[in-house]
Motif scaffolding. Structure first.
Motif, PDB file in Angstrom:
ATOM      1  N   VAL A  49       0.833  -1.201   0.000  1.00 61.28           N
ATOM      2  CA  VAL A  49       0.000   0.000   0.000  1.00 61.28           C
ATOM      3  C   VAL A  49       0.872   1.256   0.000  1.00 61.28           C
ATOM      4  O   VAL A  49       0.610   2.217  -0.735  1.00 61.28           O
ATOM      5  N   VAL A  50       1.912   1.255   0.826  1.00 67.21           N
ATOM      6  CA  VAL A  50       2.829   2.400   0.859  1.00 67.21           C
ATOM      7  C   VAL A  50       3.542   2.543  -0.484  1.00 67.21           C
ATOM      8  O   VAL A  50       3.699   3.660  -1.005  1.00 67.21           O
ATOM      9  N   ALA A  51       3.967   1.414  -1.066  1.00 66.31           N
ATOM     10  CA  ALA A  51       4.636   1.456  -2.371  1.00 66.31           C
ATOM     11  C   ALA A  51       3.718   2.027  -3.443  1.00 66.31           C
ATOM     12  O   ALA A  51       4.156   2.797  -4.308  1.00 66.31           O
ATOM     13  N   GLU A  52       2.426   1.679  -3.380  1.00 66.25           N
ATOM     14  CA  GLU A  52       1.467   2.219  -4.354  1.00 66.25           C
ATOM     15  C   GLU A  52       1.366   3.733  -4.237  1.00 66.25           C
ATOM     16  O   GLU A  52       1.301   4.445  -5.248  1.00 66.25           O
ATOM     17  N   SER A  53       1.375   4.238  -3.004  1.00 65.29           N
ATOM     18  CA  SER A  53       1.309   5.690  -2.808  1.00 65.29           C
ATOM     19  C   SER A  53       2.565   6.373  -3.322  1.00 65.29           C
ATOM     20  O   SER A  53       2.500   7.461  -3.907  1.00 65.29           O
ATOM     21  N   VAL A  54       3.718   5.740  -3.119  1.00 65.89           N
ATOM     22  CA  VAL A  54       4.983   6.315  -3.585  1.00 65.89           C
ATOM     23  C   VAL A  54       5.066   6.291  -5.108  1.00 65.89           C
ATOM     24  O   VAL A  54       5.495   7.267  -5.739  1.00 65.89           O
ATOM     25  N   VAL A  55       4.635   5.186  -5.707  1.00 66.33           N
ATOM     26  CA  VAL A  55       4.679   5.061  -7.166  1.00 66.33           C
ATOM     27  C   VAL A  55       3.791   6.108  -7.834  1.00 66.33           C
ATOM     28  O   VAL A  55       4.064   6.549  -8.956  1.00 66.33           O
ATOM     29  N   ASP A  56       2.745   6.541  -7.142  1.00 70.10           N
ATOM     30  CA  ASP A  56       1.887   7.601  -7.672  1.00 70.10           C
ATOM     31  C   ASP A  56       2.699   8.860  -7.964  1.00 70.10           C
ATOM     32  O   ASP A  56       2.322   9.674  -8.811  1.00 70.10           O
ATOM     33  N   GLY A  57       3.825   9.006  -7.266  1.00 70.39           N
ATOM     34  CA  GLY A  57       4.706  10.148  -7.509  1.00 70.39           C
ATOM     35  C   GLY A  57       5.286  10.174  -8.913  1.00 70.39           C
ATOM     36  O   GLY A  57       5.680  11.237  -9.409  1.00 70.39           O
ATOM     37  N   VAL A  58       5.369   9.003  -9.567  1.00 76.30           N
ATOM     38  CA  VAL A  58       5.873   8.952 -10.950  1.00 76.30           C
ATOM     39  C   VAL A  58       4.967   9.771 -11.865  1.00 76.30           C
ATOM     40  O   VAL A  58       5.428  10.587 -12.671  1.00 76.30           O
ATOM     41  N   GLY A  59       3.660   9.544 -11.734  1.00 70.81           N
ATOM     42  CA  GLY A  59       2.713  10.294 -12.556  1.00 70.81           C
ATOM     43  C   GLY A  59       2.702  11.769 -12.229  1.00 70.81           C
ATOM     44  O   GLY A  59       2.573  12.616 -13.121  1.00 70.81           O
ATOM     45  N   VAL A  60       2.847  12.096 -10.933  1.00 67.36           N
ATOM     46  CA  VAL A  60       2.900  13.504 -10.542  1.00 67.36           C
ATOM     47  C   VAL A  60       4.122  14.172 -11.153  1.00 67.36           C
ATOM     48  O   VAL A  60       4.040  15.265 -11.719  1.00 67.36           O
ATOM     49  N   SER A  72      10.939  17.977  -7.855  1.00 70.22           N
ATOM     50  CA  SER A  72      11.920  16.917  -7.639  1.00 70.22           C
ATOM     51  C   SER A  72      11.181  15.608  -7.362  1.00 70.22           C
ATOM     52  O   SER A  72       9.994  15.615  -7.001  1.00 70.22           O
ATOM     53  N   PRO A  73      11.859  14.459  -7.499  1.00 72.85           N
ATOM     54  CA  PRO A  73      11.190  13.184  -7.202  1.00 72.85           C
ATOM     55  C   PRO A  73      10.623  13.126  -5.786  1.00 72.85           C
ATOM     56  O   PRO A  73       9.505  12.642  -5.579  1.00 72.85           O
ATOM     57  N   ALA A  74      11.374  13.639  -4.804  1.00 73.84           N
ATOM     58  CA  ALA A  74      10.899  13.597  -3.419  1.00 73.84           C
ATOM     59  C   ALA A  74       9.640  14.434  -3.246  1.00 73.84           C
ATOM     60  O   ALA A  74       8.667  14.022  -2.593  1.00 73.84           O
ATOM     61  N   ARG A  75       9.628  15.626  -3.827  1.00 74.41           N
ATOM     62  CA  ARG A  75       8.455  16.493  -3.705  1.00 74.41           C
ATOM     63  C   ARG A  75       7.282  15.937  -4.508  1.00 74.41           C
ATOM     64  O   ARG A  75       6.122  16.150  -4.145  1.00 74.41           O
ATOM     65  N   LEU A  81       1.184  11.877  -2.058  1.00 73.50           N
ATOM     66  CA  LEU A  81       0.579  11.554  -0.766  1.00 73.50           C
ATOM     67  C   LEU A  81      -0.498  12.571  -0.403  1.00 73.50           C
ATOM     68  O   LEU A  81      -1.568  12.213   0.113  1.00 73.50           O
ATOM     69  N   ALA A  82      -0.223  13.850  -0.677  1.00 69.76           N
ATOM     70  CA  ALA A  82      -1.221  14.887  -0.413  1.00 69.76           C
ATOM     71  C   ALA A  82      -2.467  14.656  -1.271  1.00 69.76           C
ATOM     72  O   ALA A  82      -3.600  14.859  -0.812  1.00 69.76           O
ATOM     73  N   GLY A  83      -2.263  14.236  -2.513  1.00 67.31           N
ATOM     74  CA  GLY A  83      -3.398  13.926  -3.382  1.00 67.31           C
ATOM     75  C   GLY A  83      -4.230  12.783  -2.830  1.00 67.31           C
ATOM     76  O   GLY A  83      -5.466  12.810  -2.904  1.00 67.31           O
ATOM     77  N   ASP A  84      -3.560  11.755  -2.252  1.00 63.69           N
ATOM     78  CA  ASP A  84      -4.292  10.649  -1.631  1.00 63.69           C
ATOM     79  C   ASP A  84      -5.146  11.155  -0.469  1.00 63.69           C
ATOM     80  O   ASP A  84      -6.264  10.680  -0.251  1.00 63.69           O
ATOM     81  N   PHE A  85      -4.606  12.116   0.279  1.00 66.35           N
ATOM     82  CA  PHE A  85      -5.335  12.690   1.408  1.00 66.35           C
ATOM     83  C   PHE A  85      -6.632  13.356   0.928  1.00 66.35           C
ATOM     84  O   PHE A  85      -7.716  13.087   1.464  1.00 66.35           O
ATOM     85  N   PHE A  86      -6.528  14.187  -0.102  1.00 68.17           N
ATOM     86  CA  PHE A  86      -7.720  14.868  -0.604  1.00 68.17           C
ATOM     87  C   PHE A  86      -8.643  13.907  -1.351  1.00 68.17           C
ATOM     88  O   PHE A  86      -9.867  14.082  -1.339  1.00 68.17           O
ATOM     89  N   ASP A  87      -8.077  12.892  -2.027  1.00 69.77           N
ATOM     90  CA  ASP A  87      -8.911  11.873  -2.663  1.00 69.77           C
ATOM     91  C   ASP A  87      -9.791  11.176  -1.633  1.00 69.77           C
ATOM     92  O   ASP A  87     -10.960  10.852  -1.895  1.00 69.77           O
ATOM     93  N   THR A  88      -9.208  10.928  -0.460  1.00 70.88           N
ATOM     94  CA  THR A  88      -9.919  10.196   0.583  1.00 70.88           C
ATOM     95  C   THR A  88     -11.008  11.040   1.226  1.00 70.88           C
ATOM     96  O   THR A  88     -12.119  10.559   1.483  1.00 70.88           O
ATOM     97  N   LEU A  89     -10.714  12.303   1.479  1.00 73.07           N
ATOM     98  CA  LEU A  89     -11.662  13.145   2.190  1.00 73.07           C
ATOM     99  C   LEU A  89     -12.645  13.867   1.272  1.00 73.07           C
ATOM    100  O   LEU A  89     -13.683  14.332   1.735  1.00 73.07           O
ATOM    101  N   SER A  90     -12.320  13.996  -0.020  1.00 71.15           N
ATOM    102  CA  SER A  90     -13.221  14.697  -0.938  1.00 71.15           C
ATOM    103  C   SER A  90     -14.422  13.821  -1.272  1.00 71.15           C
ATOM    104  O   SER A  90     -14.291  12.594  -1.380  1.00 71.15           O
ATOM    105  N   PRO A  91     -15.593  14.408  -1.442  1.00 71.02           N
ATOM    106  CA  PRO A  91     -16.810  13.625  -1.685  1.00 71.02           C
ATOM    107  C   PRO A  91     -16.761  12.762  -2.942  1.00 71.02           C
ATOM    108  O   PRO A  91     -17.332  11.700  -2.969  1.00 71.02           O
ATOM    109  N   ALA A  92     -16.098  13.232  -3.994  1.00 67.04           N
ATOM    110  CA  ALA A  92     -16.083  12.479  -5.253  1.00 67.04           C
ATOM    111  C   ALA A  92     -14.665  12.165  -5.708  1.00 67.04           C
ATOM    112  O   ALA A  92     -14.376  12.118  -6.896  1.00 67.04           O
ATOM    113  N   GLY A  93     -13.770  11.944  -4.765  1.00 65.05           N
ATOM    114  CA  GLY A  93     -12.414  11.538  -5.105  1.00 65.05           C
ATOM    115  C   GLY A  93     -11.682  12.558  -5.953  1.00 65.05           C
ATOM    116  O   GLY A  93     -11.755  13.763  -5.695  1.00 65.05           O
ATOM    117  N   PRO A  94     -10.969  12.098  -7.016  1.00 68.50           N
ATOM    118  CA  PRO A  94     -10.180  13.003  -7.852  1.00 68.50           C
ATOM    119  C   PRO A  94     -10.991  14.114  -8.512  1.00 68.50           C
ATOM    120  O   PRO A  94     -10.441  15.162  -8.852  1.00 68.50           O
TER     121      PRO A  94
END
Length: 333
Positions: A49-60, A72-75, A81-94
């Motif tokens: 699960v953590v790896a999936e969140s990190v890999v999302d950084g490739v697309g970002v 940068s890759p780190a940012r 990760l911030a996008g996952d946070f808003f995806d989770t709390l937002s009513p309609a995801g992305p």
């Protein structure tokens, strides 16, 4: 106050739907299955699960690269990760989280809101298209082998065709779409900007922003490598999510093939139309249902596996994502 009430009602309805499903398959059976999941299997689920969140950084990283050199890759991982946070709390995801993230990306890259929203919209479209295409190909192969129900294939096919038609319509009729959006948004922008400006933004400002949006989005035609990288990141996320489900199922004593799990991962995304944070209940029930349909796994095992993965994914998105959000720049208007 009304927003808080709607939030609580949504969570209650989603949680109620999930609870009803667990009761349907058997609470005691689910708890008994969950108790059999080993610490090793749980640790593997956490890592995936953590790896999936990190890999999302490739697309970002690939999507914001055209904005003054991007991040940068780190940012990029931080923004993922911030996008996952808003995806989770937002009513309609992305659908509702990406406009929020565009604000922070625009500030971080020293560009603008329209530029950031343009590149992120393309990224979400490419990612969803790549995942649905892979799922469709796998579902056709499984159907030919007699191990996939035609209903799942029809659902994936309809989603893929709908996505393609939507993209083509938006590009072909972008002048009409832009005119409608400008007409609808201009009064809102004028009113909101009037709260902190003596000279509120008008229709010309909104029209210029819309043009910048399309210019950024269409510029990806000159960067096929970045588009391919966005698609690759989405496919890696899909495989990692399927891997987490496979490990969770194996932890309950149910061994299934990995390929059907990869095929069904995008299906529950349709639950984002339900205006409940994290699509609580709708996502879980839909995912458990397609797992049973595609793999023949017992309903109790599927429900348990989904609950295990979600029990890990939601804290990672809210905890890790919330920490990432706390360090973002761009909170003030």
């Amino acid at each position: 106050m009304r927003r808080l009430v709607r939030f609580l009602v949504g969570v209650a309805l989603g949680g109620g739907a999930l609870a009803a499903y667990v009761v349907f398959v058997g609470v005691e059976d689910v708890l008994a299955r969950a108790a059999t999941v080993t610490a090793g299997a749980l640790a593997a689920v956490v890592l995936l699960v953590v790896a999936e969140s990190v890999v999302d950084g490739v697309g970002v990283w690939a999507s914001v690269r055209p904005l003054n050199g991007g991040l940068s890759p780190a940012r990029s991982v931080q923004f993922a990760l911030a996008g996952d946070f808003f995806d989770t709390l937002s009513p309609a995801g992305p659908v509702t989280s990406e406009p929020v993230m565009a604000r922070f990306i625009g500030v971080a890259t020293d560009t603008g809101y329209s530029d950031a929203l343009g590149v992120r919209s393309v990224a979400k479209y490419v990612k969803s298209g790549a995942q649905l295409l892979l799922s469709g190909v796998l579902a056709v192969a499984l159907l030919a082998g007699g191990s996939a129900p035609s209903e799942v294939l029809a659902l994936l096919g309809a989603a893929l065709v709908g996505l393609a038609v939507l993209g083509l319509a938006l590009v072909r009729a972008r002048a009409v779409v832009t005119a409608v959006v400008v007409a609808a948004v201009s009064p809102v922008v004028r009113r909101v900007s009037g709260l902190y400006r003596d000279d509120p933004h008008g229709r010309d400002f909104v029209a210029a922003a819309a043009e910048r949006f399309w210019a950024r989005a269409l510029r990806f035609r000159e960067s096929p490598g970045l588009v391919a990288l966005i698609a690759l990141g989405g496919l890696l996320e899909q495989v990692l999510t399927a891997g987490a489900l496979w490990v969770a199922l194996a932890g309950t004593g149910t061994i299934v093939a990995l390929v059907p799990l990869v095929a069904v991962v995008p299906v529950p995304q349709a639950a984002s139309v339900v205006p409940v944070p994290a699509s609580l209940g709708a996502y879980d029930v839909l995912l458990a249902g397609v797992l049973v349909a595609m793999t023949g796994a017992p309903g109790v095992a599927a429900a348990t596996a989904v609950l295990v993965v979600r029990a890990v994914a939601l804290p990672v998105a809210i905890g890790g994502g919330g920490l990432a959000v706390a360090f973002l720049r761009g909170w003030t208007p």
